[in-house]
Design a protein around this motif. Structure first.
Motif, PDB file in Angstrom:
ATOM      1  N   LYS A  63      96.804  48.176  28.885  1.00 20.57           N
ATOM      2  CA  LYS A  63      98.153  49.069  29.942  1.00 20.57           C
ATOM      3  C   LYS A  63      98.883  49.573  29.937  1.00 20.57           C
ATOM      4  O   LYS A  63      99.475  49.699  30.550  1.00 20.57           O
ATOM      5  N   ASP A  64      99.044  50.452  28.384  1.00 25.01           N
ATOM      6  CA  ASP A  64      99.649  51.617  28.646  1.00 25.01           C
ATOM      7  C   ASP A  64      99.131  52.830  28.388  1.00 25.01           C
ATOM      8  O   ASP A  64     100.035  53.937  29.311  1.00 25.01           O
ATOM      9  N   ILE A  65      98.288  52.844  28.161  1.00 25.88           N
ATOM     10  CA  ILE A  65      97.327  54.369  28.467  1.00 25.88           C
ATOM     11  C   ILE A  65      97.034  55.002  29.731  1.00 25.88           C
ATOM     12  O   ILE A  65      96.506  53.831  30.907  1.00 25.88           O
ATOM     13  N   PRO A  66      97.699  56.049  30.595  1.00 24.28           N
ATOM     14  CA  PRO A  66      97.527  56.153  32.330  1.00 24.28           C
ATOM     15  C   PRO A  66      96.056  55.777  32.557  1.00 24.28           C
ATOM     16  O   PRO A  66      95.527  56.393  32.041  1.00 24.28           O
ATOM     17  N   ALA A  87      94.568  56.910  34.705  1.00 25.62           N
ATOM     18  CA  ALA A  87      93.569  58.102  35.356  1.00 25.62           C
ATOM     19  C   ALA A  87      93.122  59.424  33.774  1.00 25.62           C
ATOM     20  O   ALA A  87      91.531  59.357  33.472  1.00 25.62           O
ATOM     21  N   MET A  88      93.382  59.136  33.302  1.00 25.60           N
ATOM     22  CA  MET A  88      93.042  58.972  30.902  1.00 25.60           C
ATOM     23  C   MET A  88      92.215  58.511  30.992  1.00 25.60           C
ATOM     24  O   MET A  88      91.176  58.720  30.233  1.00 25.60           O
ATOM     25  N   TRP A  89      92.467  57.048  31.090  1.00 25.03           N
ATOM     26  CA  TRP A  89      91.515  55.786  30.832  1.00 25.03           C
ATOM     27  C   TRP A  89      90.333  56.653  31.479  1.00 25.03           C
ATOM     28  O   TRP A  89      88.701  56.202  30.728  1.00 25.03           O
ATOM     29  N   THR A  90      89.962  56.570  32.627  1.00 28.07           N
ATOM     30  CA  THR A  90      89.064  56.628  32.977  1.00 28.07           C
ATOM     31  C   THR A  90      88.218  57.983  33.121  1.00 28.07           C
ATOM     32  O   THR A  90      86.518  57.642  32.811  1.00 28.07           O
ATOM     33  N   MET A  91      89.028  59.045  32.970  1.00 23.61           N
ATOM     34  CA  MET A  91      88.719  60.363  32.281  1.00 23.61           C
ATOM     35  C   MET A  91      87.307  60.689  30.603  1.00 23.61           C
ATOM     36  O   MET A  91      86.517  60.911  30.312  1.00 23.61           O
ATOM     37  N   VAL A  92      88.363  59.907  29.720  1.00 25.19           N
ATOM     38  CA  VAL A  92      88.089  58.939  28.231  1.00 25.19           C
ATOM     39  C   VAL A  92      86.196  58.282  28.682  1.00 25.19           C
ATOM     40  O   VAL A  92      85.661  58.797  28.159  1.00 25.19           O
ATOM     41  N   ALA A  93      86.758  57.391  29.225  1.00 16.95           N
ATOM     42  CA  ALA A  93      86.096  56.028  29.437  1.00 16.95           C
ATOM     43  C   ALA A  93      84.495  56.933  30.098  1.00 16.95           C
ATOM     44  O   ALA A  93      83.206  56.413  29.777  1.00 16.95           O
ATOM     45  N   GLY A  94      84.042  57.743  31.536  1.00 14.17           N
ATOM     46  CA  GLY A  94      83.277  58.987  31.810  1.00 14.17           C
ATOM     47  C   GLY A  94      82.910  59.083  31.142  1.00 14.17           C
ATOM     48  O   GLY A  94      81.206  59.740  31.051  1.00 14.17           O
ATOM     49  N   MET A  95      83.296  59.457  29.311  1.00 12.57           N
ATOM     50  CA  MET A  95      82.511  60.676  28.585  1.00 12.57           C
ATOM     51  C   MET A  95      81.665  60.249  27.945  1.00 12.57           C
ATOM     52  O   MET A  95      81.000  60.421  27.072  1.00 12.57           O
ATOM     53  N   PHE A  96      81.964  58.914  27.476  1.00  9.35           N
ATOM     54  CA  PHE A  96      81.135  58.139  26.768  1.00  9.35           C
ATOM     55  C   PHE A  96      79.564  58.418  27.062  1.00  9.35           C
ATOM     56  O   PHE A  96      78.560  58.848  25.710  1.00  9.35           O
ATOM     57  N   LYS A  97      79.337  58.164  28.796  1.00  7.13           N
ATOM     58  CA  LYS A  97      77.936  58.732  28.604  1.00  7.13           C
ATOM     59  C   LYS A  97      77.706  59.915  29.001  1.00  7.13           C
ATOM     60  O   LYS A  97      76.097  60.658  28.742  1.00  7.13           O
ATOM     61  N   THR A  98      78.111  61.052  29.320  1.00  7.53           N
ATOM     62  CA  THR A  98      77.792  62.328  29.569  1.00  7.53           C
ATOM     63  C   THR A  98      78.089  63.370  28.250  1.00  7.53           C
ATOM     64  O   THR A  98      77.665  63.987  28.410  1.00  7.53           O
ATOM     65  N   VAL A 132      80.952  49.091  27.168  1.00  9.95           N
ATOM     66  CA  VAL A 132      80.839  50.388  25.728  1.00  9.95           C
ATOM     67  C   VAL A 132      81.755  51.551  26.177  1.00  9.95           C
ATOM     68  O   VAL A 132      82.585  52.170  24.864  1.00  9.95           O
ATOM     69  N   GLU A 133      82.237  51.358  27.676  1.00 12.13           N
ATOM     70  CA  GLU A 133      82.840  52.131  27.654  1.00 12.13           C
ATOM     71  C   GLU A 133      84.550  52.873  27.713  1.00 12.13           C
ATOM     72  O   GLU A 133      84.993  53.309  26.780  1.00 12.13           O
ATOM     73  N   ASP A 134      85.047  51.604  27.890  1.00  6.69           N
ATOM     74  CA  ASP A 134      86.552  50.984  27.445  1.00  6.69           C
ATOM     75  C   ASP A 134      86.303  51.508  25.680  1.00  6.69           C
ATOM     76  O   ASP A 134      87.382  50.859  25.267  1.00  6.69           O
ATOM     77  N   LEU A 135      85.094  50.429  25.221  1.00 11.66           N
ATOM     78  CA  LEU A 135      85.537  50.761  23.337  1.00 11.66           C
ATOM     79  C   LEU A 135      85.526  51.861  23.243  1.00 11.66           C
ATOM     80  O   LEU A 135      86.001  52.314  22.292  1.00 11.66           O
ATOM     81  N   TYR A 136      84.598  53.130  23.680  1.00  8.28           N
ATOM     82  CA  TYR A 136      85.074  54.324  23.046  1.00  8.28           C
ATOM     83  C   TYR A 136      86.235  54.976  22.849  1.00  8.28           C
ATOM     84  O   TYR A 136      86.893  55.699  22.275  1.00  8.28           O
ATOM     85  N   VAL A 137      86.864  54.474  23.920  1.00  2.95           N
ATOM     86  CA  VAL A 137      88.033  55.041  24.761  1.00  2.95           C
ATOM     87  C   VAL A 137      89.779  54.766  23.074  1.00  2.95           C
ATOM     88  O   VAL A 137      90.929  54.503  23.205  1.00  2.95           O
ATOM     89  N   LEU A 138      88.529  52.942  23.609  1.00  3.14           N
ATOM     90  CA  LEU A 138      89.938  51.771  22.367  1.00  3.14           C
ATOM     91  C   LEU A 138      89.620  52.895  21.022  1.00  3.14           C
ATOM     92  O   LEU A 138      90.448  52.914  19.844  1.00  3.14           O
ATOM     93  N   ASN A 139      88.466  53.739  20.318  1.00  6.41           N
ATOM     94  CA  ASN A 139      88.023  54.702  19.699  1.00  6.41           C
ATOM     95  C   ASN A 139      88.949  56.217  19.180  1.00  6.41           C
ATOM     96  O   ASN A 139      88.721  56.423  18.135  1.00  6.41           O
ATOM     97  N   CYS A 140      89.048  56.906  20.833  1.00  3.81           N
ATOM     98  CA  CYS A 140      89.428  57.401  20.901  1.00  3.81           C
ATOM     99  C   CYS A 140      91.309  57.359  20.777  1.00  3.81           C
ATOM    100  O   CYS A 140      92.501  58.508  20.597  1.00  3.81           O
ATOM    101  N   VAL A 167      97.445  67.851  26.876  1.00  2.31           N
ATOM    102  CA  VAL A 167      96.099  66.794  27.978  1.00  2.31           C
ATOM    103  C   VAL A 167      94.878  67.142  28.686  1.00  2.31           C
ATOM    104  O   VAL A 167      93.969  66.663  27.305  1.00  2.31           O
ATOM    105  N   GLN A 168      94.745  68.035  29.378  1.00  2.00           N
ATOM    106  CA  GLN A 168      93.958  68.827  29.535  1.00  2.00           C
ATOM    107  C   GLN A 168      93.341  69.576  29.022  1.00  2.00           C
ATOM    108  O   GLN A 168      91.499  69.001  28.212  1.00  2.00           O
TER     109      GLN A 168
END
Length: 281
Positions: free
Chosen positions: A58-61, A63-74, A98-106, A189-190
């Motif tokens: 809820k607290d992380i923007p 757009a950023m959450w989605t971008m980081v989550a997408g990097m799990f597979k790539t 697992v993508e959301d868990l990856y963001v949590l670890n970031c 951030v970029q």
């Protein structure tokens, strides 16, 4: 000399002699397939991890959450396969992606927090101390665990950690060195996202690799000096000898500053020098 560690959330200490761990201990057996290493630990803390996850999401923007989550597979899967497999196993127990868990670890790479110091007492004993300025502290306090990393039945390191995270924040390699990690102000951030995209490991993963592979304090410092980070950080180390204390301040591409306890003047000497300078002015 025996190393010891007492981990207390929000006031964690790693010292260089002996006491008992207060939190429950979990063994992370590195001889097991990665997906099954954290099963007991995660099952014991699943409800709290999910609650913390929902708060952060809820607290992380978005757009950023989605971008980081997408990097799990790539990024994480092809470049950090072992860690990716561990996260997959944990996500299956938690029933979150697992993508959301990856963001949590970031999260600790995204939000600056915590402070560590290394000091030497009058008897020459080294102390590595830290606080733990984490959000949702009442929830995170319930997630604080002590972890023993083992390989082939042999204990390698004992760490104070947060359930759900596979990296290392604070750790001790018995009779060798202790280490802690603190995030600096993140900045652009970029740039953070670019370095993550390039495949750089999370800082807590760098600490884990250092703890598990360094043979001694000097080896750990040497390994860390060569690393490039995904974001700025302060890494603090204490060894078993009176002059083995270092704070390495990292930019993303190289250390910005390295301070060694053996090169620092005693407090009294610093005060005297400051007085002399003031008087001469």
């Amino acid at each position: 000399m025996n190393l010891f560690a007492e981990f207390i959330l929000l006031s964690s200490f790693i010292l260089v002699h002996a006491t008992e761990f207060r939190e429950k201990e979990y063994v992370i057996n590195l001889s097991l397939p990665p997906r099954y290493r954290y099963t007991r630990l995660i099952r014991d803390h699943a409800d709290t991890i999910r609650e913390v996850f929902e708060n952060f999401k809820k607290d992380i923007p978005e757009a950023m959450w989605t971008m980081v989550a997408g990097m799990f597979k790539t990024v994480a899967v092809p470049m950090h396969r072992e860690y990716a497999e561990e996260l997959i196993g944990i996500s299956e127990i938690l029933n979150i992606t697992v993508e959301d868990l990856y963001v949590l670890n970031c999260i600790n790479e995204i939000v600056a927090m915590c402070t560590s110091i290394v000091a030497r007492d009058k008897n020459g004993k080294l102390i590595l101390a830290r606080n733990f300025d984490f959000y949702y502290r009442n929830l995170v306090a319930k997630m604080h665990v002590n972890v023993i990393y083992k390989r082939n039945g042999r204990a390698i390191a004992r760490c104070g950690n947060i359930a759900g995270y596979i990296g290392i924040f604070t750790c001790m390699k018995p009779n060798t060195f202790a280490i802690s990690m603190n995030t600096r102000i993140m900045g652009n951030v970029q740039e953070f996202l670019q370095k993550l995209q390039e495949g750089r490991p999370l800082t807590t993963w760098v600490l884990r690799e250092t703890v598990l592979n360094a043979r001694n304090y000097e080896d750990a410092v040497r390994m860390l000096k060569k690393r490039q980070m995904v974001t700025g950080s302060h890494i603090t180390l204490a060894g078993v000898k009176r002059n083995e204390g270092t704070v390495i301040t990292f930019g993303r591409d190289a250390p910005d500053n390295i301070r060694e306890i053996s090169l620092l003047l005693p407090v009294n000497s610093r005060i005297k020098n400051r007085l002399k300078k003031t008087q001469s002015e």
